[in-house]
Motif scaffolding. Structure first.
Motif, PDB file in Angstrom:
ATOM      1  N   GLY A   1     -17.626  11.741  -1.837  1.00 48.83           N
ATOM      2  CA  GLY A   1     -17.763  12.912  -2.714  1.00 48.83           C
ATOM      3  C   GLY A   1     -17.526  12.449  -4.136  1.00 48.83           C
ATOM      4  N   GLU A   2     -16.751  13.216  -4.889  1.00 49.16           N
ATOM      5  CA  GLU A   2     -16.467  12.805  -6.259  1.00 49.16           C
ATOM      6  C   GLU A   2     -15.456  11.655  -6.255  1.00 49.16           C
ATOM      7  N   PRO A   3     -15.461  10.828  -7.327  1.00 47.31           N
ATOM      8  CA  PRO A   3     -14.509   9.718  -7.379  1.00 47.31           C
ATOM      9  C   PRO A   3     -13.061  10.208  -7.258  1.00 47.31           C
ATOM     10  N   LEU A   4     -12.247   9.396  -6.604  1.00 49.77           N
ATOM     11  CA  LEU A   4     -10.820   9.674  -6.452  1.00 49.77           C
ATOM     12  C   LEU A   4     -10.097   9.237  -7.716  1.00 49.77           C
ATOM     13  N   VAL A   5      -9.284  10.129  -8.278  1.00 50.99           N
ATOM     14  CA  VAL A   5      -8.461   9.822  -9.444  1.00 50.99           C
ATOM     15  C   VAL A   5      -7.027  10.177  -9.088  1.00 50.99           C
ATOM     16  N   MET A   6      -6.130   9.196  -9.252  1.00 48.75           N
ATOM     17  CA  MET A   6      -4.719   9.409  -8.910  1.00 48.75           C
ATOM     18  C   MET A   6      -3.825   8.892 -10.023  1.00 48.75           C
ATOM     19  N   LEU A   7      -2.724   9.587 -10.229  1.00 52.07           N
ATOM     20  CA  LEU A   7      -1.671   9.098 -11.101  1.00 52.07           C
ATOM     21  C   LEU A   7      -0.644   8.423 -10.202  1.00 52.07           C
ATOM     22  N   ARG A   8      -0.274   7.190 -10.537  1.00 51.58           N
ATOM     23  CA  ARG A   8       0.705   6.429  -9.751  1.00 51.58           C
ATOM     24  C   ARG A   8       1.923   6.187 -10.623  1.00 51.58           C
ATOM     25  N   VAL A   9       3.081   6.585 -10.146  1.00 52.24           N
ATOM     26  CA  VAL A   9       4.338   6.315 -10.844  1.00 52.24           C
ATOM     27  C   VAL A   9       5.170   5.434  -9.937  1.00 52.24           C
ATOM     28  N   GLY A  10       5.593   4.287 -10.457  1.00 51.11           N
ATOM     29  CA  GLY A  10       6.394   3.354  -9.680  1.00 51.11           C
ATOM     30  C   GLY A  10       7.750   3.153 -10.317  1.00 51.11           C
ATOM     31  N   ALA A  11       8.760   2.981  -9.475  1.00 47.97           N
ATOM     32  CA  ALA A  11      10.119   2.740  -9.952  1.00 47.97           C
ATOM     33  C   ALA A  11      10.689   1.525  -9.228  1.00 47.97           C
ATOM     34  N   ALA A  12      11.064   0.511  -9.998  1.00 45.69           N
ATOM     35  CA  ALA A  12      11.642  -0.701  -9.419  1.00 45.69           C
ATOM     36  C   ALA A  12      12.930  -0.349  -8.694  1.00 45.69           C
ATOM     37  N   SER A  13      13.135  -0.966  -7.541  1.00 45.59           N
ATOM     38  CA  SER A  13      14.339  -0.683  -6.770  1.00 45.59           C
ATOM     39  C   SER A  13      15.542  -1.441  -7.316  1.00 45.59           C
ATOM     40  N   GLU A  14      15.279  -2.535  -8.029  1.00 46.22           N
ATOM     41  CA  GLU A  14      16.354  -3.310  -8.647  1.00 46.22           C
ATOM     42  C   GLU A  14      15.824  -3.923  -9.928  1.00 46.22           C
ATOM     43  N   ASP A  15      16.721  -4.186 -10.864  1.00 45.86           N
ATOM     44  CA  ASP A  15      16.354  -4.862 -12.097  1.00 45.86           C
ATOM     45  C   ASP A  15      15.946  -6.300 -11.781  1.00 45.86           C
ATOM     46  N   GLU A  16      14.995  -6.834 -12.561  1.00 43.57           N
ATOM     47  CA  GLU A  16      14.556  -8.222 -12.430  1.00 43.57           C
ATOM     48  C   GLU A  16      13.850  -8.538 -11.112  1.00 43.57           C
ATOM     49  N   THR A  17      13.177  -7.563 -10.505  1.00 38.02           N
ATOM     50  CA  THR A  17      12.403  -7.836  -9.301  1.00 38.02           C
ATOM     51  C   THR A  17      10.915  -7.764  -9.628  1.00 38.02           C
ATOM     52  N   ASP A  18      10.114  -8.374  -8.795  1.00 35.29           N
ATOM     53  CA  ASP A  18       8.663  -8.347  -8.957  1.00 35.29           C
ATOM     54  C   ASP A  18       8.144  -7.043  -8.361  1.00 35.29           C
ATOM     55  N   VAL A  19       7.833  -6.078  -9.221  1.00 31.30           N
ATOM     56  CA  VAL A  19       7.387  -4.775  -8.719  1.00 31.30           C
ATOM     57  C   VAL A  19       5.997  -4.840  -8.103  1.00 31.30           C
ATOM     58  N   MET A  20       5.257  -5.898  -8.357  1.00 33.04           N
ATOM     59  CA  MET A  20       3.925  -6.032  -7.772  1.00 33.04           C
ATOM     60  C   MET A  20       3.961  -6.699  -6.405  1.00 33.04           C
ATOM     61  N   ALA A  21       5.125  -7.168  -5.971  1.00 36.22           N
ATOM     62  CA  ALA A  21       5.227  -7.835  -4.669  1.00 36.22           C
ATOM     63  C   ALA A  21       4.885  -6.851  -3.556  1.00 36.22           C
ATOM     64  N   ARG A  22       3.936  -7.252  -2.732  1.00 38.42           N
ATOM     65  CA  ARG A  22       3.552  -6.431  -1.597  1.00 38.42           C
ATOM     66  C   ARG A  22       3.256  -7.346  -0.431  1.00 38.42           C
ATOM     67  N   VAL A  23       3.484  -6.819   0.749  1.00 37.73           N
ATOM     68  CA  VAL A  23       3.263  -7.599   1.964  1.00 37.73           C
ATOM     69  C   VAL A  23       2.387  -6.806   2.918  1.00 37.73           C
ATOM     70  N   GLY A  24       1.663  -7.534   3.744  1.00 41.44           N
ATOM     71  CA  GLY A  24       0.866  -6.909   4.785  1.00 41.44           C
ATOM     72  C   GLY A  24       1.741  -6.573   5.976  1.00 41.44           C
ATOM     73  N   ALA A  25       1.150  -6.016   7.011  1.00 41.97           N
ATOM     74  CA  ALA A  25       1.875  -5.630   8.216  1.00 41.97           C
ATOM     75  C   ALA A  25       2.550  -6.828   8.876  1.00 41.97           C
ATOM     76  N   ASP A  26       2.019  -8.037   8.627  1.00 45.20           N
ATOM     77  CA  ASP A  26       2.592  -9.252   9.203  1.00 45.20           C
ATOM     78  C   ASP A  26       3.754  -9.800   8.375  1.00 45.20           C
ATOM     79  N   GLY A  27       4.106  -9.134   7.261  1.00 45.02           N
ATOM     80  CA  GLY A  27       5.197  -9.578   6.413  1.00 45.02           C
ATOM     81  C   GLY A  27       4.810 -10.646   5.400  1.00 45.02           C
ATOM     82  N   GLN A  28       3.548 -11.075   5.412  1.00 45.01           N
ATOM     83  CA  GLN A  28       3.067 -12.091   4.482  1.00 45.01           C
ATOM     84  C   GLN A  28       2.548 -11.436   3.200  1.00 45.01           C
ATOM     85  N   PRO A  29       2.633 -12.140   2.053  1.00 47.37           N
ATOM     86  CA  PRO A  29       2.145 -11.575   0.791  1.00 47.37           C
ATOM     87  C   PRO A  29       0.689 -11.129   0.890  1.00 47.37           C
TER      88      PRO A  29
END
Length: 171
Positions: free
Chosen positions: A121-149
């Protein structure tokens, strides 16, 4: 207003650009103001970092199709999506499904596994707000279901090349 006079935050094209833009914006020590405006994609997706502090970021995301197509978790960040236009279906690790549309929101605590896709249908538009869980962490770090980056811009995440629609904007 013609498209030539519209102004929007730059589209980040990879994880390094996303982090760099967050770091640049986080240097501010005064209030930040931004307008929700973006050129819509014909194919692929966009990410525009609108504002950031050391511990929080605000990103405008658009999808012509697809989405965050592999089950993954953000391990250092809580975040939420607010649907501004279009529809999406979110999935959990145990077969959970939920369709969301305009003004619906999804809160994802760090470590929660999910994936989603835009509904045709029409393009999806979302606002994403992220909050780091701790100072000095990589907020972009994500892992798959297998726990690997799992980089969000990777072929493994089914990244689709971006094609912008010169005549269509979200505001």
């Amino acid at each position: 207003m013609s498209t030539s006079t519209k102004s929007a935050a730059p589209i980040v094209k990879n994880t390094a650009e996303w982090l760099s833009e967050m770091e640049r914006l986080a240097r501010r020590t005064t209030p930040s103001f931004f307008h929700l405006s973006c050129q819509l994609p014909k194919a692929g997706r966009t990410n525009q970092v609108l504002g950031a502090t050391k511990m929080m970021s605000v990103v405008l995301k658009t999808y012509a199709e697809g989405g965050e197509n592999e089950l993954h978790a953000h391990i250092n960040e809580d975040h939420f999506f607010c649907i501004l236009q279009g529809r999406a279906k979110f999935y959990g690790p145990n077969g959970e499904e939920r369709e969301v549309g305009k003004n619906d929101c999804v809160l994802l605590p760090k470590g929660s596994l999910y994936w989603f896709h835009a509904i045709e249908g029409e393009p999806l538009v979302m606002l994403r707000v992220g909050a780091a869980s701790e100072d000095e962490t990589d907020v972009m770090a994500r892992v798959g279901a297998d726990g690997q980056p799992l980089d969000g811009y990777s072929e493994a995440n089914k990244e689709v090349p971006l094609v912008l629609d010169a005549d269509r904007w979200f505001e």
